[in-house]
Design a protein around this motif. Sequence first.
Motif, PDB file in Angstrom:
ATOM      1  N   VAL A  74       0.880  -1.172   0.000  1.00 35.04           N
ATOM      2  CA  VAL A  74       0.000   0.000   0.000  1.00 35.04           C
ATOM      3  C   VAL A  74       0.918   1.223   0.000  1.00 35.04           C
ATOM      4  CG1 VAL A  74      -1.855   1.218   1.196  1.00 35.04           C
ATOM      5  CG2 VAL A  74      -1.736  -1.293   1.294  1.00 35.04           C
ATOM      6  N   LEU A  75       1.070   1.863  -1.165  1.00 30.14           N
ATOM      7  CA  LEU A  75       2.098   2.884  -1.329  1.00 30.14           C
ATOM      8  C   LEU A  75       1.601   4.059  -2.159  1.00 30.14           C
ATOM      9  CD1 LEU A  75       5.037   0.486  -2.307  1.00 30.14           C
ATOM     10  CD2 LEU A  75       4.667   1.511  -0.047  1.00 30.14           C
ATOM     11  N   ALA A  76       2.271   5.194  -1.987  1.00 22.02           N
ATOM     12  CA  ALA A  76       2.073   6.365  -2.828  1.00 22.02           C
ATOM     13  C   ALA A  76       3.404   6.679  -3.498  1.00 22.02           C
ATOM     14  CB  ALA A  76       1.600   7.558  -2.005  1.00 22.02           C
ATOM     15  N   LEU A  77       3.450   6.538  -4.827  1.00 22.68           N
ATOM     16  CA  LEU A  77       4.662   6.803  -5.589  1.00 22.68           C
ATOM     17  C   LEU A  77       4.368   7.860  -6.642  1.00 22.68           C
ATOM     18  CD1 LEU A  77       5.825   3.107  -6.199  1.00 22.68           C
ATOM     19  CD2 LEU A  77       6.677   4.683  -4.442  1.00 22.68           C
ATOM     20  N   TYR A  99      -2.993  -1.599  -4.955  1.00 24.05           N
ATOM     21  CA  TYR A  99      -3.057  -0.577  -3.919  1.00 24.05           C
ATOM     22  C   TYR A  99      -1.824   0.325  -3.903  1.00 24.05           C
ATOM     23  CZ  TYR A  99      -6.873  -3.596  -2.654  1.00 24.05           C
ATOM     24  OH  TYR A  99      -8.019  -4.350  -2.703  1.00 24.05           O
ATOM     25  N   ILE A 100      -1.067   0.313  -5.002  1.00 20.70           N
ATOM     26  CA  ILE A 100       0.012   1.269  -5.190  1.00 20.70           C
ATOM     27  C   ILE A 100      -0.511   2.383  -6.087  1.00 20.70           C
ATOM     28  CG2 ILE A 100       2.332   1.674  -6.042  1.00 20.70           C
ATOM     29  CD1 ILE A 100       2.977  -1.235  -5.568  1.00 20.70           C
ATOM     30  N   HIS A 101      -0.456   3.616  -5.608  1.00 16.78           N
ATOM     31  CA  HIS A 101      -0.952   4.761  -6.368  1.00 16.78           C
ATOM     32  C   HIS A 101       0.224   5.520  -6.978  1.00 16.78           C
ATOM     33  CE1 HIS A 101      -5.284   5.074  -4.874  1.00 16.78           C
ATOM     34  NE2 HIS A 101      -4.798   3.960  -4.368  1.00 16.78           N
ATOM     35  N   LEU A 102       0.169   5.732  -8.280  1.00 20.67           N
ATOM     36  CA  LEU A 102       1.149   6.563  -8.976  1.00 20.67           C
ATOM     37  C   LEU A 102       0.535   7.948  -9.136  1.00 20.67           C
ATOM     38  CD1 LEU A 102       2.476   4.085 -11.701  1.00 20.67           C
ATOM     39  CD2 LEU A 102       3.397   4.552  -9.421  1.00 20.67           C
ATOM     40  N   LEU A 106       3.552  13.742  -6.992  1.00 21.73           N
ATOM     41  CA  LEU A 106       4.716  13.216  -6.281  1.00 21.73           C
ATOM     42  C   LEU A 106       5.822  12.828  -7.251  1.00 21.73           C
ATOM     43  CD1 LEU A 106       3.195  10.768  -3.613  1.00 21.73           C
ATOM     44  CD2 LEU A 106       3.917  13.134  -3.274  1.00 21.73           C
ATOM     45  N   ARG A 107       7.039  12.786  -6.736  1.00 13.81           N
ATOM     46  CA  ARG A 107       8.160  12.164  -7.439  1.00 13.81           C
ATOM     47  C   ARG A 107       8.544  10.913  -6.656  1.00 13.81           C
ATOM     48  NH1 ARG A 107      13.030  16.019  -8.090  1.00 13.81           N
ATOM     49  NH2 ARG A 107      13.778  14.287  -9.387  1.00 13.81           N
ATOM     50  N   SER A 108       8.766   9.829  -7.344  1.00 15.86           N
ATOM     51  CA  SER A 108       9.133   8.586  -6.668  1.00 15.86           C
ATOM     52  C   SER A 108      10.484   8.745  -5.971  1.00 15.86           C
ATOM     53  CB  SER A 108       9.195   7.436  -7.674  1.00 15.86           C
ATOM     54  OG  SER A 108       7.937   7.213  -8.251  1.00 15.86           O
ATOM     55  N   PRO A 140       4.768   9.198   2.740  1.00 21.97           N
ATOM     56  CA  PRO A 140       3.839   8.156   3.205  1.00 21.97           C
ATOM     57  C   PRO A 140       2.500   8.249   2.480  1.00 21.97           C
ATOM     58  CG  PRO A 140       3.904   9.949   4.779  1.00 21.97           C
ATOM     59  CD  PRO A 140       4.952  10.262   3.747  1.00 21.97           C
ATOM     60  N   ILE A 141       1.698   7.225   2.639  1.00 25.44           N
ATOM     61  CA  ILE A 141       0.358   7.226   2.056  1.00 25.44           C
ATOM     62  C   ILE A 141      -0.488   8.310   2.713  1.00 25.44           C
ATOM     63  CG2 ILE A 141       0.391   4.782   1.442  1.00 25.44           C
ATOM     64  CD1 ILE A 141      -1.296   4.258   3.975  1.00 25.44           C
TER      65      ILE A 141
END
Length: 329
Positions: A74-77, A99-102, A106-108, A140-141
């Motif tokens: 579960v991530l925000a990238l 559940y990974i949001h691009l 944001l910048r990874s 963080p998410i």
Amino acid sequence: MSVRWRSTHRDLMVHNENMGASVRHNQHVDVAGTGFTVLDRIYTDGSLADESLGGSCGNVLLSLAMLNRQVAPVLALGDDVEGEQLVCEFISAGALTHYIHLRADLRSPVLAQELDTASGLHDFSFVCPETSADLPRYQPIGETELEFALPVLTHCSVFYADRLSESILEAMKTAWSAGAVVFFEPSDIDNETMFNEAMKMVSVLKYSVDRLGDRLSDISPRCIRIVTHGAAGLEVRHGTDAHWCRAVNAPVVLDTCGSGDMVSVGVIDWMISNRIGPDRLTAADLIGGVVAGQRLAAENCAYAGARGLFRKRGAGYVRRMLREDPSAA
């Protein structure tokens, strides 16, 4: 990034979206987790040698996925080349990336790892060694990612985190309320109030005595503590019950990066294999997993990168190691 790579990525994402549909219909997963996940740029003896997924959370979750565990990060990238590369690594390992949001805002995160092969030592920096420019940092998410992940947070056996934020704390509460084992691996304590709230739910707390020993010596005995002491070994404590596990000697030391993560992989894999839940968790229950993880850590030191053992020997070899009799170590 090549057009061919993008096409392959889209095909994998379509396949993964189909997997995600089944989870949204309350399919149980082994591990859901969130926290420090970055793109590691590895400079070996001064030269850029590799790029791969890194960070404690990323490394633990990816390794478990490679071991055929059902894993949901579960991530925000960032919606960028680096973010797509990280997602593709998770997909290739068999993880569920629904559940990974691009995100376009944001910048990874990118982390430079400088490895000295003569000593086996490494340094990490968010400054590019080639340009001296600041590299993007981990974020963080947020509430959006948290809300979207509720189906998997309420249907996981283990919840893993190595960082805290308001949304991560809520994710932890959600998983804990649904009966998950909460495995928390902090590297620092940034917010005492938030940390104390998290400790009400943590089942297994793993930390380094060098980094947090003094600050955590008086924590609540309700959780099991795995306290690492570097090359000497580690302790597994539960109240007054304590077990010392001496370190497994590494046959070759090229890179010690990821050693602690391999111990976490061994423990979590052990809990899943033995169906150990929070209601029957004792220090003795985890010794087999700890020893298995120490074996992985020792062998991993012979290869460059946080998952060098997986890369060079394969996940099947790692799985066989985990199945060995712990008393033989």
